[in-house]
Every structure is written in C-alpha cells, then in structure tokens.
Design an enzyme around this catalytic site. Structure first.
Site, PDB file in Angstrom:
ATOM      1  N   LYS A 172       2.432  -2.543   6.339  1.00  0.00           N
ATOM      2  CA  LYS A 172       2.782  -2.495   4.920  1.00  0.00           C
ATOM      3  C   LYS A 172       4.211  -1.996   4.718  1.00  0.00           C
ATOM      4  CE  LYS A 172      -1.056  -4.086   3.188  1.00  0.00           C
ATOM      5  NZ  LYS A 172      -1.093  -5.403   2.521  1.00  0.00           N
ATOM      6  N   SER A 223       0.846  -1.198   0.000  1.00  0.00           N
ATOM      7  CA  SER A 223       0.000   0.000   0.000  1.00  0.00           C
ATOM      8  C   SER A 223       0.873   1.236   0.000  1.00  0.00           C
ATOM      9  CB  SER A 223      -0.893   0.010   1.250  1.00  0.00           C
ATOM     10  OG  SER A 223      -1.503   1.271   1.426  1.00  0.00           O
TER      11      SER A 223
END
Length: 247
Positions: free
Chosen positions: A170, A143
């Site tokens: 992430k 992300s």
C-alpha cells in the site's frame, strides 16, 4: 450501443465489500457501473442484485493479476461507452501476517501482484478511455497501513502489526498514485484509506474478518467523495473519510 451521456465508472473487486458498496452508491447516482469481478459467478450475482435495485450495471470478468483478463475487459467496456469517467482500483489482497524475519518473496509477491501491479495493469489498459472523458478521475483504494506517518505512530494499532506484504504494497500504491498525478495532470489521481485514521477506526470487511468499527458505507464515504469531484478537485492526495492523511 455506445453511451455518450451517463457518467461511467469501473470498480475492480466490485462483487463484495467496499467495491460492491461503491458500485451501489455510484449506481444510485444514475451512473453506468462496470462491476469488475475475478469470480464471474459472484460478479453476476452482485450485478443482478444491483440491477434489481435499478442500477445500470454491467458485470466485467476482471482478474487484476492477469494481463489477458485485463486486456479482455477493455473491449467489453468499450462496447457500452466511448469513455470512462471514473476508475476505482479497489481490488486488494491482505496476504498472510508473516513476521518480517520469516517473510519470503513467495509470501510477498502475490500481495504485490494484486495491490501494486494490479492497479498499474488496469490503469494502463484503461488510460485511453479515461483520457476520452471530460473530467477523468482515478481512486486508488489504499490503507492507513501504507502510510509512514501512521505506521510510525506507536498509538496506531497497525504500528504493532509486524508484517511486510500488505503495508509495503500500500505504501507503493501511494507513491504510484502521486507519480500518476504528476505525470497525467488532466486525470485526477487520489489515494484513500477507508477509515478514520485519527480515531483508529477502519471499515469492517472480509479482509479484516469484519472486525472494523465502521460500516462499509462509512468506509466508502471517501471513495464516493473522490469519485465525484469536479474539474477543480484535488489530485495526488491521500485521505480518509475525515480528511487528509499524512503520507
């Protein structure tokens, strides 16, 4: 019967959203798709829909937070193929948006179990099958929220989303991708974000209550691109559908 000709891919979290669209698009290329799904009923429904559209699909019960589930998935895949050409680590958890001052380990651990430990579990378990492929590729669905360059840009909406679980998980996944790429140069490891970072756009999925400006097809453009690279393709990169994204 063992498959020795068709390209094969395992997609975790394949029963909906980006995972299902990735499975559909790669299946339409004539690949054998192993559709990983934690919920077996939803997984079967998704696989049946793909099969009705002509996709060669095998539903694989797969909970990336469970060592036993991941271990059980390996012989199921092996029963159909002697190698795994592509692994798409797509399964993810958003967690709750808890202000950093209030966040506890109990808030953060479940997100890490899916977003960090999950890809490690699955990658480790399927490494032998990946190593048996001529041109193995692994796509990590990350992300923009895991990018330091994005989160520290005040123009980016995620810079104002004050939480600890999702963004840090992430960021960890991005580093994991790089370290795998460095240690295993014969396998292409790349991280992606399913959006257009420069345009502040992301794909509409259940994870964001379908508030994204991009369709799931647009969101999977970069996944499909990295899943289909040749032997001279990149490794250890982070990109979106428009191109490279800063770490």
């Amino acid at each position: 019967m063992t498959n020795t000709t068709k390209t094969s891919v395992l997609v975790t979290g394949g029963n909906k959203g980006l995972g299902l669209e990735t499975a559909r698009r790669l299946g339409e290329l004539g690949w054998t798709v192993f559709l990983g799904s934690r919920d077996e009923d939803r997984g079967r429904a998704a696989a049946d829909k793909l099969a009705a559209d002509g996709v060669d699909v095998v539903m694989v019960p797969l909970d990336v937070t469970s060592d036993a589930s991941v271990a059980a998935a390996v012989p199921l895949v092996r029963a159909h193929t002697d190698r795994l050409d592509v692994l798409v680590n797509n399964a993810g958890a958003p967690g709750r948006v808890v202000p950093p001052a209030d966040a506890t380990v109990d808030d953060i651990y479940p997100v890490y179990d899916t977003n960090v430990f999950g890809p490690i579990r699955v990658t480790h378990a399927f490494l032998p099958l990946l190593e048996a492929a001529d041109n193995p590729r692994v796509v990590m669905v990350s992300s923009g929220g895991g990018s330091f360059s994005v989160v520290t840009d005040p123009e980016q909406p995620v810079s104002k989303m004050h939480e600890l679980a999702y963004s840090t998980s992430k960021a960890a996944l991005n580093m994991i991708t790089v370290r795998y790429a460095q240690a295993l140069p014969r396998i292409k490891f790349n991280a992606i974000t399913p959006g257009e970072t420069a345009n502040h756009k992301f794909a509409a999925t259940d994870m964001n209550n379908h508030t994204g400006a991009l369709t799931v097809t647009e969101g999977t453009d970069v996944i499909v691109r990295l899943a289909t690279i040749g032997p001279d393709g990149p490794t250890g990169t982070f990109s979106d559908r428009l191109g490279p994204v800063g770490w």
